[in-house]
Each structure stands twice: as C-alpha cells, then as structure tokens.
Motif scaffolding. Structure first.
Motif, PDB file in Angstrom:
ATOM      1  N   GLY A  73       2.608   1.640  10.265  1.00 27.55           N
ATOM      2  CA  GLY A  73       1.942   2.836  10.905  1.00 27.55           C
ATOM      3  C   GLY A  73       2.586   3.948  10.140  1.00 27.55           C
ATOM      4  N   ARG A  74       2.925   3.916   8.956  1.00 30.23           N
ATOM      5  CA  ARG A  74       3.467   5.135   8.305  1.00 30.23           C
ATOM      6  C   ARG A  74       2.330   5.706   7.488  1.00 30.23           C
ATOM      7  NH1 ARG A  74       7.458   3.267  10.686  1.00 30.23           N
ATOM      8  NH2 ARG A  74       9.473   4.240  10.238  1.00 30.23           N
ATOM      9  N   ILE A  75       2.134   7.185   7.156  1.00 31.22           N
ATOM     10  CA  ILE A  75       1.398   7.644   6.133  1.00 31.22           C
ATOM     11  C   ILE A  75       2.324   8.552   5.622  1.00 31.22           C
ATOM     12  CG2 ILE A  75      -0.754   7.770   7.925  1.00 31.22           C
ATOM     13  CD1 ILE A  75       0.169  10.598   8.528  1.00 31.22           C
ATOM     14  N   SER A  76       1.711   9.357   4.460  1.00 32.01           N
ATOM     15  CA  SER A  76       2.610  10.179   3.519  1.00 32.01           C
ATOM     16  C   SER A  76       1.903  11.516   3.501  1.00 32.01           C
ATOM     17  CB  SER A  76       2.264   9.747   2.176  1.00 32.01           C
ATOM     18  OG  SER A  76       3.183   8.433   1.989  1.00 32.01           O
ATOM     19  N   GLY A  96       5.579  21.529  -6.120  1.00 36.96           N
ATOM     20  CA  GLY A  96       5.808  22.534  -6.779  1.00 36.96           C
ATOM     21  C   GLY A  96       6.713  22.636  -8.001  1.00 36.96           C
ATOM     22  N   PRO A  97       6.767  23.549  -8.623  1.00 36.20           N
ATOM     23  CA  PRO A  97       7.477  23.410 -10.091  1.00 36.20           C
ATOM     24  C   PRO A  97       8.761  22.619 -10.186  1.00 36.20           C
ATOM     25  CG  PRO A  97       7.769  25.543  -9.415  1.00 36.20           C
ATOM     26  CD  PRO A  97       6.886  24.888  -8.306  1.00 36.20           C
ATOM     27  N   ASP A  98       9.354  22.511  -8.828  1.00 37.15           N
ATOM     28  CA  ASP A  98      10.796  21.746  -8.929  1.00 37.15           C
ATOM     29  C   ASP A  98      10.637  20.336  -8.731  1.00 37.15           C
ATOM     30  OD1 ASP A  98      12.456  23.798  -9.595  1.00 37.15           O
ATOM     31  OD2 ASP A  98      12.723  24.229  -7.535  1.00 37.15           O
ATOM     32  N   GLU A  99       9.453  19.766  -7.578  1.00 38.00           N
ATOM     33  CA  GLU A  99       9.555  18.608  -7.200  1.00 38.00           C
ATOM     34  C   GLU A  99       8.236  18.363  -6.616  1.00 38.00           C
ATOM     35  OE1 GLU A  99      13.175  17.351  -4.502  1.00 38.00           O
ATOM     36  OE2 GLU A  99      11.443  17.567  -3.067  1.00 38.00           O
ATOM     37  N   VAL A 100       7.702  17.073  -7.067  1.00 38.03           N
ATOM     38  CA  VAL A 100       6.444  16.905  -6.305  1.00 38.03           C
ATOM     39  C   VAL A 100       6.909  15.325  -5.683  1.00 38.03           C
ATOM     40  CG1 VAL A 100       4.371  15.464  -6.673  1.00 38.03           C
ATOM     41  CG2 VAL A 100       4.679  17.591  -7.838  1.00 38.03           C
ATOM     42  N   ARG A 101       6.647  15.415  -4.158  1.00 37.94           N
ATOM     43  CA  ARG A 101       7.368  14.469  -3.591  1.00 37.94           C
ATOM     44  C   ARG A 101       6.382  13.890  -2.356  1.00 37.94           C
ATOM     45  NH1 ARG A 101      13.493  14.576  -1.509  1.00 37.94           N
ATOM     46  NH2 ARG A 101      13.549  12.720  -0.363  1.00 37.94           N
ATOM     47  N   ALA A 102       6.549  12.369  -2.116  1.00 40.19           N
ATOM     48  CA  ALA A 102       5.854  11.851  -1.035  1.00 40.19           C
ATOM     49  C   ALA A 102       6.802  11.725   0.304  1.00 40.19           C
ATOM     50  CB  ALA A 102       5.294  10.588  -1.498  1.00 40.19           C
ATOM     51  N   TRP A 103       6.358  12.187   1.462  1.00 42.65           N
ATOM     52  CA  TRP A 103       7.191  11.997   2.599  1.00 42.65           C
ATOM     53  C   TRP A 103       6.652  11.235   3.369  1.00 42.65           C
ATOM     54  CZ3 TRP A 103      11.826  14.640   2.585  1.00 42.65           C
ATOM     55  CH2 TRP A 103      11.961  15.683   1.557  1.00 42.65           C
ATOM     56  N   PRO A 104       7.279  10.113   4.144  1.00 43.05           N
ATOM     57  CA  PRO A 104       6.731   8.920   4.903  1.00 43.05           C
ATOM     58  C   PRO A 104       6.918   9.667   6.114  1.00 43.05           C
ATOM     59  CG  PRO A 104       8.877   8.098   4.203  1.00 43.05           C
ATOM     60  CD  PRO A 104       8.544   9.550   3.487  1.00 43.05           C
TER      61      PRO A 104
END
Ligand SMILES: Nc1nc2c(ncn2[C@@H]2O[C@H](COP(=O)(O)OP(=O)(O)OP(=O)(O)O)[C@@H](O)[C@H]2O)c(=O)[nH]1
Ligand SMILES: [Mg+2]
Length: 352
Positions: A267-270, A275-283
C-alpha cells in the motif's frame, strides 16, 4: 519497508536476492542454506529517470526495500518483523539442481509452505488464547475480550487451512494484534522462478493455471521471473539488455516488476521532490496527508509545515516546465490536509 524472502532449499532465493540488491553493498551473497542475508533493493521507477533527464541533479535517489533472505532451512521467526513476504517457488526444470521435495511442482510447494505458515500462526494463537483464559480466570479484564474474540476468529480461519491475509480487518482490530507478527497475515508475493521458455508467455503458462486458487485473493500476488535470465540481463549494458528483452518479449526486467509489486502490496505510493541537487522518490502509505508526508523527508518540515506546492508528474510531463504548469493552473498550493497522490511532485514550504 522490510521484505522477507522465503522458500524451499535451492529454489533460487539467493540468486534473486543478489540481483535485487546488486547496486547496494550487501553481505556475502554466496548461496547459503543456513545464513540469513540482508540487503537493500532499489525500486526502479522510469519516471525518476525522466525527471533526472529534465533536472540534471547532482544525485538521484530511488525508493528502496530492505530485503531479508532466509535460507532454505532458516528459522521463520526471523520473518516476524518483515512487512511483506516473497515466497520463491521452483518452477524451472533443471536436472542439475535437485529439488528438496522431489518433482518440480509449484502448486504443491505453495500449498505446503502456506500450511507451514498457518500451523505456525495456529500454534502461537493456541498459546496466547490459553494465556488469556488463565488471566481472565484470575481477574475479569474487559480489555482482553476483544483480542480473545479476534484470535478465535483467526483460529477458525487457520483451522480451515486459510491464511489470515485473506481476512478483512478493521483498523481497531489491526491495533489489537500489532506487533504479533503473524506470518500468514503478511501480504504475500509468490514468485515463480520459471524456465527461460516459460517466461515469454507468463499468462497462458500451464503452471500459473494450476495456481488458480491463489489468484485474486486479498493481499496476494503471483509473478513469474526467470532468475537465470535476470542474472544475464544484470550483466549487460542497458542497450544490450533492452535488445535482449525485446527478443524475449519482455518490456522490463522482471526484477523491476517484482520490487514494484512488493511496493504495491504494501500500500505504498511515491511522491517526488526535484531540484538541481537531488531528484528523489519518497515512499509513503497510501492515504497520507501532506503534512505527514513531509515527515518522510524531515520531522522539521512536518512541524513547520506551511503549505505544499504540488504538481502531478503527468501534468509536469505534459507541460514540460513549472512555469507552464502555473500558467495552466495545474501547479497548486495545498494545505496540510491535502491527500497526497501517487506521482505528485511536491515542494514543501515550512518554517522552523
Ligand atoms: N536452470 C536454472 N537454474 C537456476 C535458476 N535459478 C537458480 N538456479 C540455480 O539453482 C541453484 C540454487 O539457487 P540459489 O539461488 O542458491 O537457491 P536458494 O533458494 O538460495 O538455495 P538455498 O539458500 O540453499 O535454499 C543454483 O545452482 C542456481 O544457479 C533458474 O532460473 N534456472
Ligand atoms: Mg540461498
């Protein structure tokens, strides 16, 4: 998010584990029937690669899963604290690799492993119910009655040789048994380790047909992979790998599918930050409000939450820039009770 890998000896657990965790350091991945292996698997998300191409950040950070590979004779107790189970099932034919249960027979292996989990839960429940009864004899405790009732319902289910994961539970029931770690209650991903020939047509595969009774069950998913092919894919450059996959009729590596299914079963979504420093997926859990979602990044952002600037990934791809999204009205300011959607790109405004 912890994923426990279990299965009979020599079915391909460690082969899969080693490939899922390839990009992270993990403890020695020799095939071992006794040792429990731990590692980290990245959850591949094509959207993250596209965002990386657009923002050109210093680093890109995908969501991850923590994996535990319980050897073929491992103690199942080690799985009590995982969130989801992967049962690797031998479906490949190879005379060079003996099978602990005799003939290759996925339906039999699944049924007997299910029974092992069910018996383990049942034994635990009998003990707990006996203990509750002893306590109630000493002194009536209203607080124990709901648990007793729930465990009795669990016992009925288990005695019918059905896993607990098929039961529908209310939140207050879940709270009663939180931390008990019932094995048959955990979401289950059956991973059939199939032969190369079976891989291209997983749907009309004879094996899957035998597993009819496991399809469409709550909190259950079945997936076919070929560990041998995945091992070969993992060693190729990305161009060669995609040529090879086209040849095989695959549109993505089986490992990506596997990680994603585990994620979905949980049941997780992201959501994404860019941004210029970091592109990130957060669950996050499905059904999380913006303010709580901020806590995935840092508790300070949750505490000092002002608002969330939100644009959905699909809108962003369609309009190609934040400025265009603002103009089209798909870039929005949301408050703390906004329900975060799968694929939202969020910038949190906060003040601490
Ligand atoms: N032909 C074939 N062999 C495979 C495949 N997957 C794994 N094997 C072989 O099967 C053997 C067992 O694989 P492992 O990954 O060590 O199996 P395991 O489940 O971790 O085994 P234990 O930890 O001992 O229980 C190895 O020799 C693998 O090379 C496959 O898809 N096809
Ligand atoms: Mg192993």
């Amino acid at each position: 998010m912890k994923v426990g890998i279990l299965g009979y000896p020599q079915v391909g657990k460690t082969t899969l584990f080693a490939m899922l965790t390839k990009l992270e350091k993990n403890v020695g991945v020799s095939s071992s029937a006794v040792e429990t292996l731990m590692g980290v698997a990245k959850v591949n998300d094509p959207r993250l690669s596209i965002l990386t191409g657009m923002f050109n950040p210093k680093k890109t950070i995908p969501a991850t899963l923590d994996l535990v590979d319980l050897g073929g004779f491992g103690k199942k107790e080690a799985l009590r604290n995982v969130d989801v189970l992967i049962h690797v099932v031998r479906a490949f034919l190879d005379d060079a690799v003996p099978h602990a249960n005799g003939e290759v027979d996925p339906a039999r292996d699944i049924a007997s492993m299910e029974l092992e989990l069910i018996i383990s839960d049942l034994a635990w429940i009998e003990d707990r119910l006996a203990k509750i009864d002893r306590e109630l004899k000493k002194m009536p405790k209203a607080g124990l009655e709901p648990e007793k009732k729930l465990l009795a319902r669990f016992r009925t289910q288990l005695e019918a040789e059905r896993p607990l994961r098929e039961l529908e539970l209310h939140d207050d029931e879940v709270k009663l048994i939180l931390g008990y770690g019932f094995l048959s209650l955990k979401p289950m991903l059956f991973v059939l380790n199939v032969s190369e020939e079976a891989l291209a047509q997983p749907d009309d595969d004879k094996i899957v047909a035998q597993l009819d009774s496991y399809v469409d069950k709550p909190n259950t998913q079945i997936l076919s992979v070929c560990a041998k092919i995945e091992a070969e894919l993992a060693q190729l450059s990305s161009e060669d790998a995609s040529l090879f996959m086209t040849d095989l009729g695959l549109d993505e590596p089986g490992l990506d599918r596997l990680a994603r299914e585990a994620y979905r079963l949980l049941g997780r979504i992201s959501f994404f930050t860019v941004g210029p420093d970091e592109v990130r997926a957060w669950p996050i859990r499905q059904g999380t409000f913006a303010k709580q979602a901020a806590a995935a990044i840092h508790s300070d952002i949750e505490r000092g939450f002002i608002r969330a600037e939100v644009v959905h990934y699909d809108d962003f791809i369609q309009h190609e820039s934040m400025a265009a999204c603002k103009e089209k009205g798909v870039f929005r300011l949301e408050g703390k009770e906004y329900l975060v959607r799968e694929g939202d790109m969020i910038n949190f405004r906060f003040n601490v």
